[in-house]
Design a protein around this motif. Structure first.
Motif, PDB file in Angstrom:
ATOM      1  N   VAL A 198       3.953  -4.542   6.119  1.00 48.96           N
ATOM      2  CA  VAL A 198       4.772  -4.994   7.245  1.00 48.96           C
ATOM      3  C   VAL A 198       5.994  -4.088   7.422  1.00 48.96           C
ATOM      4  N   PHE A 199       6.494  -3.578   6.323  1.00 50.68           N
ATOM      5  CA  PHE A 199       7.651  -2.684   6.352  1.00 50.68           C
ATOM      6  C   PHE A 199       7.231  -1.318   6.922  1.00 50.68           C
ATOM      7  N   PRO A 215      13.167   1.867   5.775  1.00 55.21           N
ATOM      8  CA  PRO A 215      14.634   1.891   5.824  1.00 55.21           C
ATOM      9  C   PRO A 215      15.154   0.492   5.495  1.00 55.21           C
ATOM     10  N   GLY A 216      15.975   0.378   4.469  1.00 57.78           N
ATOM     11  CA  GLY A 216      16.478  -0.937   4.078  1.00 57.78           C
ATOM     12  C   GLY A 216      15.681  -1.562   2.956  1.00 57.78           C
ATOM     13  N   GLY A 217      14.681  -0.847   2.466  1.00 59.69           N
ATOM     14  CA  GLY A 217      13.879  -1.412   1.380  1.00 59.69           C
ATOM     15  C   GLY A 217      14.101  -0.666   0.086  1.00 59.69           C
ATOM     16  N   ARG A 244       0.835  -1.202   0.000  1.00 62.01           N
ATOM     17  CA  ARG A 244       0.000   0.000   0.000  1.00 62.01           C
ATOM     18  C   ARG A 244       0.868   1.249   0.000  1.00 62.01           C
ATOM     19  N   GLY A 245       0.220   2.391  -0.143  1.00 60.49           N
ATOM     20  CA  GLY A 245       0.924   3.656  -0.046  1.00 60.49           C
ATOM     21  C   GLY A 245       0.659   4.296   1.307  1.00 60.49           C
ATOM     22  N   GLY A 246       1.227   5.491   1.496  1.00 62.71           N
ATOM     23  CA  GLY A 246       1.028   6.202   2.754  1.00 62.71           C
ATOM     24  C   GLY A 246       2.058   5.797   3.790  1.00 62.71           C
ATOM     25  N   GLY A 247       1.838   6.237   5.010  1.00 60.90           N
ATOM     26  CA  GLY A 247       2.792   5.955   6.087  1.00 60.90           C
ATOM     27  C   GLY A 247       2.162   5.080   7.162  1.00 60.90           C
TER      28      GLY A 247
END
Ligand SMILES: Cc1cc2nc3c(=O)[nH]c(=O)nc-3n(C[C@H](O)[C@H](O)[C@H](O)COP(=O)(O)O)c2cc1C
Lengths: 442, 227
Positions: free
Chosen positions: A269-270, A171-173, A38-41
Motif C-alpha cells: 500500500v505504501f 516517504p514517511g516509512g 514486498r520488494g521492488g517499486g
C-alpha cells in the motif's frame, strides 16, 4: 413462465475495479490478517521519462559525429563545501541497498561493476561491510534513522555521507527486514537478536526538521574534518520544499527518489500510494535549486525507475547532475532471470514478477542472506554484467547527447525535449510535441 | 607534532580550530572555556584524551566519542554523546533530548536530569542519570543499560529489544512490549558495578529492572494493538 434457457447470455466479464490482483489481495488479507509486504517499486502505470522524447538535431542545431567527436560524461559531486568531492566518470551511480536485504556477494558485485566504470556505490540500512568497502573504489555511507552499525571509523573511511530522510518507495516509512533474513551476521551488524522482525524507525533519533538537520550536518562535517561530501536523500513527496530545505541545511548533494524507486521490503500500500513519480519530482527539485541560485552548485541526483541511457539523458536534460539505480542494477546482476523460471514457479511466481525479497528465498542469490543461495551469485561475473550494463547505458546517453549536439552530457537541456502526453508536458514543463504549449505556462 | 595539555577559549578560537586540534591530539588533558552553547563541540574524538568543557554546550556535544573522557561542567543540548562508541561522558548539569542516542558502547553519566528520548535506539552504551528522564526514553533500545535514579516519563522502553533498564523512582508508564523483570543477585551485582563505575553511591536493591517482553519480535496478529 417463459423459458430463457436457450437465449443468448453475456460472456463472463471481469471487473476493472475488482480485477484479479485486487481479488487475490482481499483473499490474502482475509486469510492472514497482515498487509502485503514486498520488494521492488511501484508496479502500476505512471507518467515516466518514456513520455518525453528528444528532438535531436535539425537545420538550426547540428549533431556531433558519433564515435568521432568527444562527448564527455564525467561529473563531480560535492563541490559546495566538501574538501574531497567525488569525481565520477559517468553520471550513473548505484543507489543505497543494505547488506542484509542483499547478500554479501551481491554487494561485492555492485562494488566491482561500479568501480570498473569509475562510479560510486552506496551502503544501506545495515552498515558498511568490509567486502563492499574493499570492492568499491567510491563508497557513499548512508546515515539512516536506525543507525545500524553506524560508527565514526566507517564515516571516516567512506568517500561521502548520505543522510537518508526518506525513500521514494515509502516517504514517511521506516525500514523493515523480516526475521527470515536476520542471519547471525546481519543480526550482529545491527545489534539485534537473530531472527527478529527488524522494524527500523522512520525518523532520526536525534533530530527533526531542517533546523536540526543543519546542526546534524555540521556535526558530521566536524567529525570528518569537512572532507566528505554530504548528500541528503529524500523520497519524492514535496521535492520543491524538500530540496530547498536540504540546501538550506547545508547539503552538498540532494538525492531525490521518485515513487517508482525500489525497496527491499515495504507494505504494498505504501509502495503504490505514497509519493509522486520521478518525472515531476526532478522538475520540482530543479526549480528549487534554480530559485536559490544553487543549480550545479548543489548537485542533484535523481532515482526511481531509471532503466536505460534514455532515462539518464532525460533526467540530465531536465537538470539533474546524475542518477542512481537500484532495481536495474539488481536485474543486471541476475535478478528475476527467466533462466531460473522453474524455481520461480516453485515460489508461486514467475520470472519478472518475483518480488517477495523479504522472504530471503531468492533463487538468484541476490536478495537473500541464506548461505547456500548466496553462493549461487558469482560476484566477479555478476560485477562484469553490471559493468557491461552501465557501459551500455553510458553509450546510449552519449548517443542521445551527440544527436542533440552536446559535447558533454551535462549540456543536455529542457529545450532538447518534447512531451508525448499532456500529463508529461505539465509535469516536466516541456512543450507537448508539435506545439509550443506547456500546460500552466501559456 | 601533536599538542597536549592545552586550554582552548571558544571566544578566541573557532569551533573548527578546537575540534581539529582535538582530532589531531593523541593524548593529554584539554580544557575548553566559554563553550557558549556551541553545537558539535568535541565530537568525533578518537583518542584517550581528557577534555573538560567549562560551561553549557549545544547539540551533539562529544558525539560519536571513542576512547576520550569528556566532562561538561554545565548543561548539554540535544543528542549529547550520540552514537558514542567507547570512553566516558560526564555531564555535571542537565541533558536535553536524545541523550546518548544510538550509542554503541562507553558510559554516559548525567548528574542532573535528562529530557525525552534518553537512550533512544541505544546499541550497547551504558547511561546513568542521577535525576529523572523524560518520555519515550530507551525507545527501540537494542542493547546496553539505562539506569535512572529518579523517575522515568511516559512510555519507557517502548518497542525495546535487548537493552536493560533500571529505575529507582516512579515510572509514569511502560511503552509497548516493555515489562518489569526480576532483579536477581547477578543483576544487582552488575548494576552495583556500573553505579560504582559511574561514581554514584546508591543501593542496587532499590531499583526495579525492565526489559523486553519479546512479544513484538515477530509479527503476530493477536498483538496488533501494540504495533
Ligand atoms: C533491495 C533494495 C534495498 C534498498 N535499501 C535501501 C536502503 O537501505 N536505504 C535507502 O536509502 N534506500 C534503499 N533502497 C532504495 C534505493 O536506494 C533507491 O532509492 C531505489 O532503488 C531507486 O529506484 P530504482 O530501484 O527504481 O532504481 C533499496 C532498494 C532496493 C531495491
Amino acid at each position: 413462465m417463459a423459458d430463457y434457457s436457450d437465449s443468448p447470455r453475456t460472456v463472463p466479464r471481469k471487473s476493472a475495479t475488482f480485477d484479479d490482483y485486487t481479488l487475490s489481495e482481499i483473499r490474502r488479507a482475509a486469510a492472514t490478517g497482515i498487509y502485503d509486504i514486498r520488494g521492488g517499486g511501484t508496479k502500476r502505470h505512471l507518467p515516466t521519462f518514456d513520455d518525453l522524447v528528444f528532438l535531436g538535431a535539425s537545420m538550426s542545431r547540428y549533431p556531433l559525429e558519433g564515435y568521432r567527436e568527444r562527448c564527455d560524461t564525467d561529473v563531480v559531486l560535492g563541490t559546495r563545501f566538501a574538501k574531497k568531492p567525488l569525481h565520477l566518470k559517468i553520471p550513473i551511480t548505484i543507489a543505497g541497498m543494505s547488506f542484509g536485504s542483499l547478500s554479501a556477494n551481491a554487494k561485492e558485485a555492485l562494488g566491482r561493476g561500479a568501480s570498473a566504470m569509475g562510479t560510486s556505490t552506496t551502503t544501506g540500512d545495515g552498515g558498511m561491510t568490509d567486502e563492499e568497502r574493499e570492492h568499491s573504489s567510491l563508497l557513499v555511507y548512508q546515515y539512516l534513522p536506525s543507525r545500524y552499525g553506524m560508527n565514526p571509523d566507517d564515516l571516516r573511511r567512506a568517500d561521502a555521507i548520505e543522510v537518508v530522510v526518506g525513500q521514494g518507495a515509502k516517504p514517511g516509512g521506516g525500514g523493515m527486514l523480516l526475521g527470515q533474513k536476520i542471519s547471525p551476521r546481519v543480526a550482529h551488524m545491527r545489534t539485534l537478536p537473530e531472527g527478529v522482525d527488524q522494524r527500523s524507525a522512520c525518523r532520526h533519533p536525534d533530530w527533526t526538521g531542517p533546523d536540526d538537520l543543519e546542526i546534524k550536518i555540521h556535526e558530521l562535517r566536524e567529525i570528518t574534518d569537512w572532507e566528505k561530501p554530504i548528500y541528503v536523500k529524500v523520497g519524492a513527496a514535496r521535492p520543491y520544499y524538500d530540496t530547498a530545505l536540504a540546501v538550506k541545511s547545508g547539503a552538498d548533494v540532494v538525492v531525490v527518489d521518485g515513487m517508482q524507486g525500489g525497496t527491499a521490503a515495504t507494505q504494498e500500500v505504501f509502495i503504490e500510494h505514497v509519493g509522486i513519480p520521478t518525472l515531476p519530482a526532478v522538475r520540482e527539485a530543479v526549480r528549487a535549486l534554480r530559485e536559490l541560485d544553487m543549480h550545479r552548485t548543489v548537485q542533484l541526483v535523481v532515482s526511481g525507475g531509471i532503466r536505460s541511457g534514455a532515462d539518464v539523458a532525460k533526467a540530465l536534460a531536465m537538470g539533474a547532475d546524475a542518477v542512481s539505480i537500484g532495481t536495474a542494477a539488481l536485474v543486471a546482476l541476475g535478478d528475476n532471470d527467466p533462466a531460473l523460471e522453474e524455481e520461480y514457479q516453485k515460489l508461486g511466481t514467475t520470472a519478472g514478477c518475483y518480488d517477495d525479497w523479504h522472504e530471503g528465498l531468492d533463487p538468484a542469490g541476490i536478495t537473500t542472506t541464506e548461505p547456500e543461495l548466496e553462493k549461487r551469485l558469482d560476484p566477479v561475473k555478476a560485477g562484469r554484467r553490471l559493468r557491461n550494463y552501465l557501459s551500455v547505458m553510458t553509450m546510449e546517453l552519449q548517443t542521445l547527447a551527440r544527436a542533440n549536439g552536446k559535447s558533454h552530457v551535462k549540456n543536455l537541456e529542457p529545450e532538447d525535449l518534447a512531451a508525448l502526453t499532456v500529463e508529461a508536458a505539465a509535469m516536466a514543463q516541456v512543450p507537448l510535441a508539435g506545439t509550443n504549449w506547456v500546460p500552466g505556462q501559456n | 607534532m601533536t599538542i597536549s595539555n592545552t586550554t582552548f577559549d571558544l571566544e578566541a578560537l573557532s569551533l573548527r580550530g578546537i575540534n581539529s586540534a582535538l582530532h589531531a591530539a593523541e593524548e593529554g588533558a584539554f580544557t575548553v572555556l566559554n563553550p557558549g552553547g556551541a553545537h558539535a563541540l568535541a565530537c568525533g574524538l578518537n583518542a584517550p584524551l581528557e577534555v573538560t568543557i567549562k560551561g553549557h554546550t549545544g547539540y551533539y556535544c562529544a558525539g560519536m566519542n571513542k576512547h576520550a573522557a569528556v566532562t561538561i561542567e554545565g548543561n548539554v543540548g540535544t543528542g549529547c554523546g550520540e552514537n558514542i562508541m567507547s570512553g566516558t561522558i560526564r555531564v555535571k548539569g542537565d541533558a536535553s533530548q536524545s541523550l546518548g542516542a544510538t550509542g554503541h558502547g562507553g558510559l554516559i553519566v548525567v548528574e542532573g536530569s535528562a529530557s525525552a528520548r534518553a537512550g533512544i535506539s541505544m546499541k550497547g552504551v551504558d547511561i546513568v542519570v542521577k535525576g529523572d528522564v523524560g518520555h519515550m526514553s530507551a525507545f527501540m533500545a537494542q542493547a546496553g543499560r539505562l539506569v535512572v535514579l529518579g523517575d522515568a516519563g511516559a512510555d519507557l522502553g517502548d518497542s525495546i529489544y535487548e537493552a536493560e533498564l533500571f529505575v529507582r523512582g516512579k515510572v509514569a508508564s511502560l511503552g509497548a512490549d516493555c515489562e518489569e523483570k526480576p532483579l536477581g543477585d547477578a543483576d544487582k551485582a552488575a548494576l552495583g558495578a556500573l553505579l560504582e563505575q559511574a561514581g554514584i553511591d546508591a543501593d542496587p536493591a532499590a531499583f526495579k529492572r525492565y526489559g523486553s517482553a519479546r512479544k513484538l519480535y515477530n509479527f503476530n496478529i493477536d498483538h496488533m494493538d501494540s504495533y
